[in-house]
Write an enzyme that holds these catalytic residues in place. Structure first.
Site, PDB file in Angstrom:
ATOM      1  N   SER A 130      -7.968  -1.155  -0.620  1.00  0.00           N
ATOM      2  CA  SER A 130      -8.258  -0.185  -1.681  1.00  0.00           C
ATOM      3  C   SER A 130      -7.748  -0.675  -3.028  1.00  0.00           C
ATOM      4  O   SER A 130      -6.746  -1.376  -3.105  1.00  0.00           O
ATOM      5  CB  SER A 130      -7.622   1.166  -1.378  1.00  0.00           C
ATOM      6  OG  SER A 130      -7.904   2.059  -2.436  1.00  0.00           O
ATOM      7  N   LYS A 184      -8.073   3.825   6.075  1.00  0.00           N
ATOM      8  CA  LYS A 184      -8.804   3.634   4.805  1.00  0.00           C
ATOM      9  C   LYS A 184      -9.861   4.727   4.622  1.00  0.00           C
ATOM     10  O   LYS A 184     -10.081   5.224   3.510  1.00  0.00           O
ATOM     11  CB  LYS A 184      -9.454   2.240   4.772  1.00  0.00           C
ATOM     12  CG  LYS A 184     -10.340   1.997   3.534  1.00  0.00           C
ATOM     13  CD  LYS A 184      -9.524   2.024   2.273  1.00  0.00           C
ATOM     14  CE  LYS A 184     -10.186   1.867   0.945  1.00  0.00           C
ATOM     15  NZ  LYS A 184     -11.538   2.024   0.654  1.00  0.00           N
ATOM     16  N   HIS A 187      -8.076   7.727   3.525  1.00  0.00           N
ATOM     17  CA  HIS A 187      -7.704   7.495   2.115  1.00  0.00           C
ATOM     18  C   HIS A 187      -8.877   7.901   1.220  1.00  0.00           C
ATOM     19  O   HIS A 187      -8.720   8.613   0.226  1.00  0.00           O
ATOM     20  CB  HIS A 187      -7.349   6.013   1.897  1.00  0.00           C
ATOM     21  CG  HIS A 187      -7.314   5.602   0.450  1.00  0.00           C
ATOM     22  ND1 HIS A 187      -8.456   5.343  -0.289  1.00  0.00           N
ATOM     23  CD2 HIS A 187      -6.284   5.449  -0.409  1.00  0.00           C
ATOM     24  CE1 HIS A 187      -8.134   5.044  -1.521  1.00  0.00           C
ATOM     25  NE2 HIS A 187      -6.817   5.094  -1.637  1.00  0.00           N
ATOM     26  N   ASN A 188     -10.052   7.449   1.593  1.00  0.00           N
ATOM     27  CA  ASN A 188     -11.226   7.761   0.773  1.00  0.00           C
ATOM     28  C   ASN A 188     -11.580   9.246   0.827  1.00  0.00           C
ATOM     29  O   ASN A 188     -12.004   9.822  -0.174  1.00  0.00           O
ATOM     30  CB  ASN A 188     -12.428   6.918   1.221  1.00  0.00           C
ATOM     31  CG  ASN A 188     -12.356   5.501   0.677  1.00  0.00           C
ATOM     32  OD1 ASN A 188     -11.272   5.006   0.394  1.00  0.00           O
ATOM     33  ND2 ASN A 188     -13.482   4.854   0.523  1.00  0.00           N
ATOM     34  N   GLU A 191      -9.370  10.769  -1.473  1.00  0.00           N
ATOM     35  CA  GLU A 191      -9.864  10.366  -2.812  1.00  0.00           C
ATOM     36  C   GLU A 191     -11.010  11.304  -3.247  1.00  0.00           C
ATOM     37  O   GLU A 191     -11.048  11.780  -4.384  1.00  0.00           O
ATOM     38  CB  GLU A 191     -10.329   8.913  -2.719  1.00  0.00           C
ATOM     39  CG  GLU A 191     -11.065   8.344  -3.916  1.00  0.00           C
ATOM     40  CD  GLU A 191     -11.627   6.947  -3.596  1.00  0.00           C
ATOM     41  OE1 GLU A 191     -10.844   6.062  -3.221  1.00  0.00           O
ATOM     42  OE2 GLU A 191     -12.849   6.739  -3.716  1.00  0.00           O
TER      43      GLU A 191
END
Ligand code: 6PG
Length: 475
Positions: A130, A184, A187-188, A191
């Site tokens: 990232s 990940k 995480h997104n 986000e």
């Protein structure tokens, strides 16, 4: 010639920046691209760093240039191209060589790829990276999934290129097979929620208070000095302050309000649902992007229904202060949900995901990097197995301090007809989560009424069906 420590296939934007970062940190790297012209062009762009880069025109040359066991980063478009590239590479590899997919892969694909190599002697790492282009070049946050042995082979290089938070490298081995790509993905998802909530606050400032982009940029700049300090708030200020080179108008006002998405937000929601975890902030953010893309339908509906008048505000300053606190309160809910999804996935997929470590490696390099993540790191370090971030001492205090503001902001937006799917979902999540006696007793009764699904009683007695139709009525 001295062999390379690592190889990289795919010299697109992310691949070339990652390769330059690797070379700059003193690691020798071999690179290969499907079109050789790009490899030569890249070597030209690398300047002094070219001394650490071995450009290869054939796969044979490329593989021979790397010290065994060979770690090879594949940085190409996610999906089928990765499988195709792996098939092309496999016949040239030897025992313990490691293919590393550094794209935004669906972690189910990563598990499949990892499993498929199990008896081949080769191994696979799914690596979430990232930080976009800038992060790849100067220090991304890196989430690694694979065997511990393969991690040991790449640990030194990845540590050297990762972002650092107060000297701590933002890279970690998080578990086997799909662990890195799963983290990940979440995480997104976070986000998405964070961006949606910032956009909703922007909507209240723009459409509720009538502030210009420049005025909102100033408000946001102030917030970046406080508890909301983060990369996303920092770029929001920059975005709102930028002028369109063509018209001179604020750039943001010239951009069509239809958000794109490549899939990681949607995957987060799907996994949350599969795991039985409420991730309402991420769901709202994905739905928000979907509705944003239905521009023509929305315009037609606006013609049909019109827009409500903005609710009058007697104290603009107080509302702006509330917006800052409301954003913090909503952020807490969204991050708590993201971590809850990871905790459930950790059990389901047998990963033992280390929550404090995940928070730690998100403090720098990645898109959601922030001071807030340092506070999450401390909370999880004190209690790594806490059921929900919201109930940790530090975050429960923050929620108590800010939920009033979120309540006022949600009321204001509702009365003004301003869309706030993520902010209102955060408030509802909190209100649902903290209420010991909810309303699902009625749902259970209905389910039992029409389907004899049964229920548990509050007194624990062994009667699981209601007297529907035949029993005594109380009215
Ligand atoms: C990152 C970003 C990165 C990318 C997303 C955007 O962590 O560096 O999240 O992965 O910008 O793919 O995703 P959408 O196109 O779905 O918004």
């Amino acid at each position: 010639m001295q062999q390379a420590e690592i190889g990289l296939i795919g010299l697109g934007v992310m691949g070339s920046n990652l390769a330059l970062n690797i070379a700059e940190k003193g690691n020798r790297i071999a690179v290969y691209n499907r079109t050789h012209e790009r490899t030569h062009e890249f070597l030209g762009e690398a300047g002094d760093l070219a001394g650490n880069i071995i450009g290869c025109d054939t796969i044979e040359e490329f593989v021979a240039a790397i010290r065994p066991p060979r770690p090879i980063i594949i940085m190409i478009k996610a999906g089928d191209p990765v499988d195709q590239q792996m098939e092309l590479l496999k016949p040239h590899l030897a025992a313990n060589d490691i293919m590393i997919d550094a794209g935004n892969a669906n972690f189910h694909d990563t598990i499949r790829r990892f499993d498929a190599l199990k008896d081949s002697g080769l191994t696979f790492i799914g690596m979430g990276v990232s930080g976009g282009e800038e992060g790849a070049r100067h220090g991304p946050s890196i989430m690694v999934g694979g065997t511990e042995d393969s991690w040991k082979r790449v640990e030194k290089v990845l540590t050297s290129i990762s972002a650092k938070f107060n000297g701590d490298p933002c890279v970690a081995w998080l578990g086997t097979d799909g662990a890195g790509h799963f983290v990940k993905t979440i995480h997104n998802g976070i986000e998405y929620a964070d961006m949606q909530m910032i956009a909703e606050i922007y909507g209240i400032l723009r459409d509720g208070l009538g502030l210009s982009a420049g005025e909102i940029a100033e408000v946001v700049a102030g917030w970046n000095k406080g508890r909301l300090n983060s990369y996303l708030i920092e770029i929001t200020e920059k975005v709102l302050g930028a002028a369109d080179p063509i018209t001179g108008a604020p750039m943001v006002d010239m951009i069509l309000d239809a958000a794109g998405q490549k899939g990681t937000g949607k995957w987060s929601v799907i996994e949350a649902q599969n795991l039985g975890v409420a991730a309402t902030g991420i769901e709202a953010a994905v739905a928000g992007r979907v509705l944003s893309s239905q521009k023509q339908e929305r315009e037609a509906a606006e013609k049909l229904f019109g827009l409500p008048k903005a609710h009058s505000v007697s104290d603009k300053k107080a509302l702006i202060a509330d917006l800052e606190s409301a954003l913090l309160a909503a952020k807490i809910a969204a991050y708590a949900q993201g971590f809850a999804v990871m905790a459930a996935a950790s059990k389901e997929f047998g990963w033992s995901l280390p929550m404090p470590v995940i928070a730690k490696i998100w403090r720098a390099g990645c898109i959601i990097r922030s001071q807030f993540l340092d506070e999450i790191t401390s909370a999880f370090t004190k209690d790594p197995h806490v059921a929900n971030l919201i109930v940790t001492p530090a975050f429960s205090e923050m929620v108590k301090e800010t939920d009033g503001a979120l309540r006022r902001v949600v009321s204001h937006a509702a009365l003004s007809g301003l869309p706030i799917p993520a902010l209102s979902s955060a408030l509802s999540y909190f209100d649902t989560y903290r209420r010991g006696r909810g309303t699902a007793n009625l749902i259970q009764a209905q389910r039992d009424f029409f389907g004899a699904h049964g229920f548990d009683r509050v007194d624990g007695k062994d009667y699981h069906h209601g007297p529907w139709g035949s029993g005594a009525a109380i009215y």
